[in-house]
Design a protein around this motif. Sequence first.
Motif, PDB file in Angstrom:
ATOM      1  N   SER A  14       0.832  -1.198   0.000  1.00 61.37           N
ATOM      2  CA  SER A  14       0.000   0.000   0.000  1.00 61.37           C
ATOM      3  C   SER A  14       0.867   1.248   0.000  1.00 61.37           C
ATOM      4  O   SER A  14       2.021   1.218   0.426  1.00 61.37           O
ATOM      5  CB  SER A  14      -0.918   0.006   1.228  1.00 61.37           C
ATOM      6  N   PHE A  15       0.286   2.357  -0.469  1.00 58.13           N
ATOM      7  CA  PHE A  15       1.022   3.609  -0.548  1.00 58.13           C
ATOM      8  C   PHE A  15       1.340   4.142   0.843  1.00 58.13           C
ATOM      9  O   PHE A  15       0.518   4.052   1.758  1.00 58.13           O
ATOM     10  CB  PHE A  15       0.196   4.660  -1.298  1.00 58.13           C
ATOM     11  N   PRO A  16       2.508   4.737   1.021  1.00 58.21           N
ATOM     12  CA  PRO A  16       2.808   5.376   2.303  1.00 58.21           C
ATOM     13  C   PRO A  16       2.054   6.697   2.434  1.00 58.21           C
ATOM     14  O   PRO A  16       1.524   7.233   1.449  1.00 58.21           O
ATOM     15  CB  PRO A  16       4.319   5.617   2.218  1.00 58.21           C
ATOM     16  N   ALA A  17       2.014   7.223   3.637  1.00 56.49           N
ATOM     17  CA  ALA A  17       1.349   8.504   3.874  1.00 56.49           C
ATOM     18  C   ALA A  17       1.994   9.584   3.013  1.00 56.49           C
ATOM     19  O   ALA A  17       3.202   9.618   2.822  1.00 56.49           O
ATOM     20  CB  ALA A  17       1.439   8.876   5.351  1.00 56.49           C
ATOM     21  N   GLY A  18       1.180  10.490   2.503  1.00 55.47           N
ATOM     22  CA  GLY A  18       1.683  11.582   1.701  1.00 55.47           C
ATOM     23  C   GLY A  18       1.584  11.359   0.206  1.00 55.47           C
ATOM     24  O   GLY A  18       1.886  12.264  -0.571  1.00 55.47           O
ATOM     25  N   ILE A  40      -0.971   9.928  -3.013  1.00 50.10           N
ATOM     26  CA  ILE A  40      -2.327   9.566  -3.430  1.00 50.10           C
ATOM     27  C   ILE A  40      -2.250   8.987  -4.837  1.00 50.10           C
ATOM     28  O   ILE A  40      -1.744   9.652  -5.757  1.00 50.10           O
ATOM     29  CB  ILE A  40      -3.261  10.790  -3.418  1.00 50.10           C
ATOM     30  N   LEU A  41      -2.717   7.773  -5.008  1.00 50.27           N
ATOM     31  CA  LEU A  41      -2.704   7.128  -6.319  1.00 50.27           C
ATOM     32  C   LEU A  41      -3.478   7.972  -7.321  1.00 50.27           C
ATOM     33  O   LEU A  41      -4.594   8.396  -7.067  1.00 50.27           O
ATOM     34  CB  LEU A  41      -3.320   5.733  -6.212  1.00 50.27           C
ATOM     35  N   ASN A  42      -2.882   8.226  -8.481  1.00 52.20           N
ATOM     36  CA  ASN A  42      -3.504   9.080  -9.492  1.00 52.20           C
ATOM     37  C   ASN A  42      -3.470   8.410 -10.862  1.00 52.20           C
ATOM     38  O   ASN A  42      -3.326   9.063 -11.889  1.00 52.20           O
ATOM     39  CB  ASN A  42      -2.790  10.436  -9.556  1.00 52.20           C
ATOM     40  N   PRO A  64      -0.674   6.765 -18.009  1.00 50.03           N
ATOM     41  CA  PRO A  64      -1.750   7.743 -17.862  1.00 50.03           C
ATOM     42  C   PRO A  64      -1.945   8.126 -16.405  1.00 50.03           C
ATOM     43  O   PRO A  64      -1.577   7.379 -15.489  1.00 50.03           O
ATOM     44  CB  PRO A  64      -2.968   6.973 -18.381  1.00 50.03           C
ATOM     45  N   TYR A  65      -2.502   9.298 -16.184  1.00 53.46           N
ATOM     46  CA  TYR A  65      -2.946   9.662 -14.842  1.00 53.46           C
ATOM     47  C   TYR A  65      -4.354  10.229 -14.935  1.00 53.46           C
ATOM     48  O   TYR A  65      -4.819  10.626 -16.003  1.00 53.46           O
ATOM     49  CB  TYR A  65      -1.976  10.639 -14.163  1.00 53.46           C
ATOM     50  N   THR A 101       3.748   3.599 -11.326  1.00 52.64           N
ATOM     51  CA  THR A 101       2.475   4.307 -11.352  1.00 52.64           C
ATOM     52  C   THR A 101       2.757   5.797 -11.170  1.00 52.64           C
ATOM     53  O   THR A 101       3.880   6.210 -10.872  1.00 52.64           O
ATOM     54  CB  THR A 101       1.531   3.809 -10.249  1.00 52.64           C
ATOM     55  N   ILE A 102       1.721   6.599 -11.342  1.00 54.69           N
ATOM     56  CA  ILE A 102       1.811   8.038 -11.112  1.00 54.69           C
ATOM     57  C   ILE A 102       0.944   8.383  -9.905  1.00 54.69           C
ATOM     58  O   ILE A 102      -0.168   7.877  -9.755  1.00 54.69           O
ATOM     59  CB  ILE A 102       1.347   8.825 -12.353  1.00 54.69           C
ATOM     60  N   ALA A 103       1.482   9.239  -9.048  1.00 54.47           N
ATOM     61  CA  ALA A 103       0.768   9.612  -7.829  1.00 54.47           C
ATOM     62  C   ALA A 103       0.905  11.112  -7.585  1.00 54.47           C
ATOM     63  O   ALA A 103       1.746  11.786  -8.188  1.00 54.47           O
ATOM     64  CB  ALA A 103       1.320   8.838  -6.631  1.00 54.47           C
ATOM     65  N   ASP A 104       0.047  11.623  -6.705  1.00 55.04           N
ATOM     66  CA  ASP A 104       0.186  12.988  -6.196  1.00 55.04           C
ATOM     67  C   ASP A 104       1.044  12.938  -4.938  1.00 55.04           C
ATOM     68  O   ASP A 104       0.853  12.084  -4.079  1.00 55.04           O
ATOM     69  CB  ASP A 104      -1.181  13.581  -5.837  1.00 55.04           C
ATOM     70  N   TRP A 105       1.935  13.888  -4.843  1.00 58.93           N
ATOM     71  CA  TRP A 105       2.826  13.956  -3.684  1.00 58.93           C
ATOM     72  C   TRP A 105       2.436  15.155  -2.836  1.00 58.93           C
ATOM     73  O   TRP A 105       2.541  16.299  -3.258  1.00 58.93           O
ATOM     74  CB  TRP A 105       4.268  14.084  -4.154  1.00 58.93           C
ATOM     75  N   ASP A 106       1.968  14.882  -1.635  1.00 58.06           N
ATOM     76  CA  ASP A 106       1.616  15.928  -0.679  1.00 58.06           C
ATOM     77  C   ASP A 106       2.848  16.214   0.173  1.00 58.06           C
ATOM     78  O   ASP A 106       3.141  15.503   1.129  1.00 58.06           O
ATOM     79  CB  ASP A 106       0.443  15.472   0.192  1.00 58.06           C
TER      80      ASP A 106
END
Length: 211
Positions: free
Chosen positions: A124-128, A130-132, A154-155, A199-204
């Motif tokens: 699973s993704f770590p905190a911070g 978001i799967l995009n 793609p995102y 994959t592509i994700a958003d980084w907070d």
Amino acid sequence: APVTPVASDGGSTTFQITFDPSSSGIRTAEISITNNDDNENPYNFTIQGNGLILGCNDALADNYNADATINDGSCQFSGSATIGEFGGILFSIDGTASLSIPAGALSSGIPFSLEETDSGSVQSFPAGYILNGPLYSFLPHGQTFLTPVTITLPYTSESIDLVFLSLEDEADTSWEMNINGDFGTGSGSLDIDTFSIYTIADWDEAAHISL
């Protein structure tokens, strides 16, 4: 043709002949040079060229060109394919993700596949983060290249904080972030030198926890 007369005693000149065939195959032509030599006027000689057609000459490719005599690396495949030293492009079955292998990145043919991966089957993704977009497995895992290859994924949603994330394989538990991707509308590209899950994700950044 020479711009000045050629000296009669050991003189020489150079000129170029362009070969521009309309189709593949051997072509022969005769060159005739008018001159003032008493016993060799005109001076005739024969030249020959082999017409070659660049294109995709792999019969298993989606864009196979039966007339192509030299593989120019433009072959395109869907889902899986064996790609070798000439390179080629492999698309996911739905056409939204791709792998572009340039000529020279491989020394021999390797069977590749590009598959969408269920996010529930990997760490699973770590905190911070978001799967995009979907996750994709580039197989075989761990495959390396002599020169970088390019993946395009793609995102889903536009964002100024897009990053690529990767795992070595399904058993890997540590996502790695890469901020060097080139993102356009709806997709991002990244040069890589080894295969894994991407994959592509958003980084907070505010919530980010160092991996």
